[in-house]
Design a protein around this motif. Structure first.
Motif, mmCIF file in Angstrom:
data_model
loop_
_atom_site.group_PDB
_atom_site.id
_atom_site.type_symbol
_atom_site.label_atom_id
_atom_site.label_comp_id
_atom_site.label_asym_id
_atom_site.label_seq_id
_atom_site.Cartn_x
_atom_site.Cartn_y
_atom_site.Cartn_z
ATOM 1 N N LEU A 109 0.854 -1.187 0.000
ATOM 2 C CA LEU A 109 0.000 0.000 0.000
ATOM 3 C C LEU A 109 0.891 1.239 0.000
ATOM 4 C CD1 LEU A 109 -2.458 -1.174 2.817
ATOM 5 C CD2 LEU A 109 -2.788 -1.399 0.341
ATOM 6 N N SER A 110 0.674 2.123 -0.942
ATOM 7 C CA SER A 110 1.490 3.335 -1.012
ATOM 8 C C SER A 110 0.675 4.491 -1.568
ATOM 9 C CB SER A 110 2.738 3.109 -1.868
ATOM 10 O OG SER A 110 2.372 2.745 -3.184
ATOM 11 N N THR A 111 0.911 5.664 -1.045
ATOM 12 C CA THR A 111 0.263 6.874 -1.554
ATOM 13 C C THR A 111 1.007 7.345 -2.792
ATOM 14 O OG1 THR A 111 -0.429 7.543 0.664
ATOM 15 C CG2 THR A 111 -0.383 9.248 -1.022
ATOM 16 N N VAL A 112 0.282 7.525 -3.886
ATOM 17 C CA VAL A 112 0.919 7.916 -5.150
ATOM 18 C C VAL A 112 0.524 9.323 -5.582
ATOM 19 C CG1 VAL A 112 1.219 5.563 -5.987
ATOM 20 C CG2 VAL A 112 -0.917 6.779 -6.472
ATOM 21 N N ASN A 113 -0.514 9.887 -4.959
ATOM 22 C CA ASN A 113 -0.918 11.234 -5.349
ATOM 23 C C ASN A 113 -1.793 11.844 -4.264
ATOM 24 O OD1 ASN A 113 -1.045 13.467 -7.144
ATOM 25 N ND2 ASN A 113 -3.092 12.840 -7.780
ATOM 26 N N TYR A 114 -1.585 13.145 -4.037
ATOM 27 C CA TYR A 114 -2.441 13.881 -3.100
ATOM 28 C C TYR A 114 -2.595 15.301 -3.635
ATOM 29 C CZ TYR A 114 -4.454 15.823 1.146
ATOM 30 O OH TYR A 114 -5.293 16.428 2.037
ATOM 31 N N THR A 115 -3.831 15.741 -3.773
ATOM 32 C CA THR A 115 -4.101 17.106 -4.235
ATOM 33 C C THR A 115 -5.160 17.747 -3.349
ATOM 34 O OG1 THR A 115 -5.788 16.336 -5.804
ATOM 35 C CG2 THR A 115 -3.545 16.573 -6.645
ATOM 36 N N LEU A 116 -5.022 19.051 -3.163
ATOM 37 C CA LEU A 116 -6.022 19.847 -2.449
ATOM 38 C C LEU A 116 -6.058 21.211 -3.129
ATOM 39 C CD1 LEU A 116 -6.578 20.024 1.375
ATOM 40 C CD2 LEU A 116 -6.913 22.016 -0.076
ATOM 41 N N TYR A 117 -7.203 21.571 -3.656
ATOM 42 C CA TYR A 117 -7.270 22.799 -4.438
ATOM 43 C C TYR A 117 -8.618 23.493 -4.195
ATOM 44 C CZ TYR A 117 -9.872 19.603 -7.467
ATOM 45 O OH TYR A 117 -10.759 18.675 -7.941
ATOM 46 N N PRO A 118 -8.646 24.812 -4.377
ATOM 47 C CA PRO A 118 -9.891 25.555 -4.170
ATOM 48 C C PRO A 118 -10.814 25.451 -5.375
ATOM 49 C CG PRO A 118 -8.146 27.072 -4.755
ATOM 50 C CD PRO A 118 -7.505 25.711 -4.629
ATOM 51 N N GLU A 119 -12.103 25.496 -5.112
ATOM 52 C CA GLU A 119 -13.098 25.583 -6.180
ATOM 53 C C GLU A 119 -13.488 27.053 -6.294
ATOM 54 O OE1 GLU A 119 -16.254 22.983 -5.091
ATOM 55 O OE2 GLU A 119 -15.036 21.175 -5.254
ATOM 56 N N MET A 120 -13.125 27.651 -7.417
ATOM 57 C CA MET A 120 -13.290 29.091 -7.586
ATOM 58 C C MET A 120 -14.602 29.424 -8.300
ATOM 59 S SD MET A 120 -10.516 29.829 -6.094
ATOM 60 C CE MET A 120 -10.565 31.618 -6.298
#
Length: 251
Positions: free
Chosen positions: A98-109
């Motif tokens: 098990l490994s984390t390959v992507n993480y994103t956090l972005y605003p909805e404008m």
């Protein structure tokens, strides 16, 4: 007068003859007026294929969350993703699978009517975990467990073979066999036969491209409690060779 055995004399004569022949051959090769006749050759190529069944899979499972603030979106995402990891570990998946390959956090404008001013109306967080599956019977179970625990996106499902050596060599052997069969056919049609192998080279061995199934599946789309069916197909390995053979002319 010294006595020399017959066998010794014969050996001396043979060595002398060999030396003279070698010198004559060397002179002929170095003489600009002597042209050695070309060796008749046959050049053929062959292609071989072999099938291999995948025995591994790779799943990318994502948790996507939305909230009014970045902190809330991140916290909710972390809680759900941890639940997904716990569910997968209960199925027997070890930490190294098990490994984390992507993480994103972005605003909805959201923009105003003139399109000049924008403001954040929410935030989206997505955390993607890659699951290395060594037992294909667990693929469907892993997907179902992850969705039930809070995952809402299955980004991709990839099948592949962990060891392709035997299948690759089988494809090479078939390629060589076909190249030889073609050489035999050409030689026979030309009234001769195939002599010794002079050179053989392998081209690019095309290993199977991992079979990828893109799945955008959310919990709300599941209409039944049946397990997700998984049935990977066989994959093909291709090999290519080119060979040069001496041609023995008919008598």
């Amino acid at each position: 007068m010294p006595v020399r055995s017959r066998s010794s004399a014969t050996a001396v004569l043979a060595l002398a003859a060999a030396a003279a022949m070698s010198a004559s051959t060397l002179d002929a090769q170095q003489s600009p007026g002597v042209v050695q006749p070309p060796i008749p050759q046959i050049v053929t190529s062959g292609q071989g294929e072999s099938k291999i069944a995948p025995d591994r899979a790779r799943i990318e499972i994502s948790v996507q969350t939305r909230a009014l603030t970045a902190a809330a979106a991140g916290a909710e995402n972390a809680r759900k993703q941890q639940a997904v990891l716990d569910a997968l570990k209960k199925l027997g998946f070890a930490s190294d699978q098990l490994s984390t390959v992507n993480y994103t956090l972005y605003p909805e404008m959201q923009y105003d009517k003139d399109g000049r001013t924008a403001r954040a109306v929410g935030y989206t967080a997505m955390n993607t975990v890659r699951v290395e599956v060594r037992d294909l019977t667990l693929v469907g179970k892993a997907i179902d467990a992850a969705l039930s625990a809070g995952a809402n996106v299955i980004s991709s499902l990839t099948f592949y073979a962990s060891n392709t050596d035997e299948a690759r060599r089988a494809a090479l052997a078939l390629a060589v066999s076909r190249a030889r069969a073609d050489a035999d056919a050409v030689a026979k049609a030309a009234g001769g036969s195939v002599g010794q192998l002079l050179e053989i080279s392998t081209g690019e061995v095309r290993l199977p491209i991992p079979m990828n199934k893109v799945m955008m599946q959310a919990v709300g789309t599941r209409q039944s409690a049946d397990a997700t069916p998984i049935d990977p197909a066989e994959q093909t390995i291709s090999a290519y060779v080119t060979a040069r053979w001496a041609f023995i002319g008919g008598r």
